[in-house]
Design a protein around this motif. Structure first.
Motif, PDB file in Angstrom:
ATOM      1  N   ILE A  28      53.493  35.421 -70.026  1.00  9.46           N
ATOM      2  CA  ILE A  28      53.899  34.978 -68.687  1.00  9.46           C
ATOM      3  C   ILE A  28      52.729  34.328 -67.971  1.00  9.46           C
ATOM      4  O   ILE A  28      52.864  33.259 -67.364  1.00  9.46           O
ATOM      5  N   LEU A  29      51.562  34.951 -68.045  1.00  7.12           N
ATOM      6  CA  LEU A  29      50.378  34.366 -67.410  1.00  7.12           C
ATOM      7  C   LEU A  29      50.000  33.035 -68.057  1.00  7.12           C
ATOM      8  O   LEU A  29      49.554  32.115 -67.377  1.00  7.12           O
ATOM      9  N   ASN A  30      50.190  32.926 -69.366  1.00 10.95           N
ATOM     10  CA  ASN A  30      49.935  31.647 -70.048  1.00 10.95           C
ATOM     11  C   ASN A  30      50.840  30.550 -69.493  1.00 10.95           C
ATOM     12  O   ASN A  30      50.399  29.425 -69.261  1.00 10.95           O
ATOM     13  N   LEU A  31      52.116  30.871 -69.294  1.00  2.62           N
ATOM     14  CA  LEU A  31      53.055  29.891 -68.746  1.00  2.62           C
ATOM     15  C   LEU A  31      52.668  29.478 -67.324  1.00  2.62           C
ATOM     16  O   LEU A  31      52.750  28.299 -66.969  1.00  2.62           O
ATOM     17  N   ILE A  32      52.227  30.428 -66.530  1.00  7.09           N
ATOM     18  CA  ILE A  32      51.805  30.115 -65.166  1.00  7.09           C
ATOM     19  C   ILE A  32      50.581  29.204 -65.188  1.00  7.09           C
ATOM     20  O   ILE A  32      50.507  28.225 -64.438  1.00  7.09           O
ATOM     21  N   GLU A  33      49.614  29.502 -66.064  1.00  3.42           N
ATOM     22  CA  GLU A  33      48.425  28.651 -66.186  1.00  3.42           C
ATOM     23  C   GLU A  33      48.804  27.245 -66.636  1.00  3.42           C
ATOM     24  O   GLU A  33      48.281  26.259 -66.125  1.00  3.42           O
ATOM     25  N   GLN A  34      49.721  27.142 -67.601  1.00  2.21           N
ATOM     26  CA  GLN A  34      50.159  25.836 -68.078  1.00  2.21           C
ATOM     27  C   GLN A  34      50.859  25.051 -66.975  1.00  2.21           C
ATOM     28  O   GLN A  34      50.668  23.844 -66.840  1.00  2.21           O
ATOM     29  N   ALA A  35      51.655  25.732 -66.167  1.00  2.00           N
ATOM     30  CA  ALA A  35      52.339  25.060 -65.059  1.00  2.00           C
ATOM     31  C   ALA A  35      51.315  24.510 -64.073  1.00  2.00           C
ATOM     32  O   ALA A  35      51.443  23.380 -63.592  1.00  2.00           O
ATOM     33  N   GLY A  36      50.297  25.279 -63.786  1.00  2.00           N
ATOM     34  CA  GLY A  36      49.240  24.816 -62.905  1.00  2.00           C
ATOM     35  C   GLY A  36      48.495  23.632 -63.477  1.00  2.00           C
ATOM     36  O   GLY A  36      48.152  22.682 -62.763  1.00  2.00           O
ATOM     37  N   ASP A  37      48.254  23.652 -64.796  1.00  2.00           N
ATOM     38  CA  ASP A  37      47.565  22.539 -65.454  1.00  2.00           C
ATOM     39  C   ASP A  37      48.380  21.261 -65.353  1.00  2.00           C
ATOM     40  O   ASP A  37      47.842  20.185 -65.133  1.00  2.00           O
TER      41      ASP A  37
END
Length: 108
Positions: free
Chosen positions: A78-87
């Motif tokens: 989930i945190l990976n997806l949030i980081e990717q969305a921010g990127d």
């Protein structure tokens, strides 16, 4: 526990996951831009909210408990997806310049 209770502990979740990945509160704190004390306290607050110990702490070692392993397996993606969305958003904001498009003279 409600999802809202857990979501209110995002700093703790991030500190927890970075601590697992890096192996120490010091390295985790460096990666998220805070102090080791703040990272440790955020994880302690998370443990209090969850009512479970996530790490076995000694003066020299830090190991995951079974509960910690289970939480990490579920939260890290989930945190990976949030980081990717921010990127993606950051990438789009930094995009600028001229775009030239060439089309044929005849359009059907």
């Amino acid at each position: 526990m409600s999802v809202y209770g857990l979501l209110s502990e995002t700093a703790g979740l991030l500190a927890f996951c970075r601590t697992v990945e890096t192996g120490s509160f010091t390295a985790a704190a460096r990666s998220i831009g805070t102090s080791p004390s703040s990272a440790s306290k955020a994880v302690s607050r998370l443990e209090a909210v969850l009512g479970a110990k996530l790490f076995r702490r000694t003066t020299r070692t830090l190991t995951l408990t079974q509960e910690g392993e289970t939480l990490f397996e579920r939260v890290r993606p989930i945190l990976n997806l949030i980081e990717q969305a921010g990127d993606v958003v950051q990438f789009n904001q930094n995009t600028s310049g001229k775009l030239r498009v060439s089309l044929p003279g005849e359009c059907v």
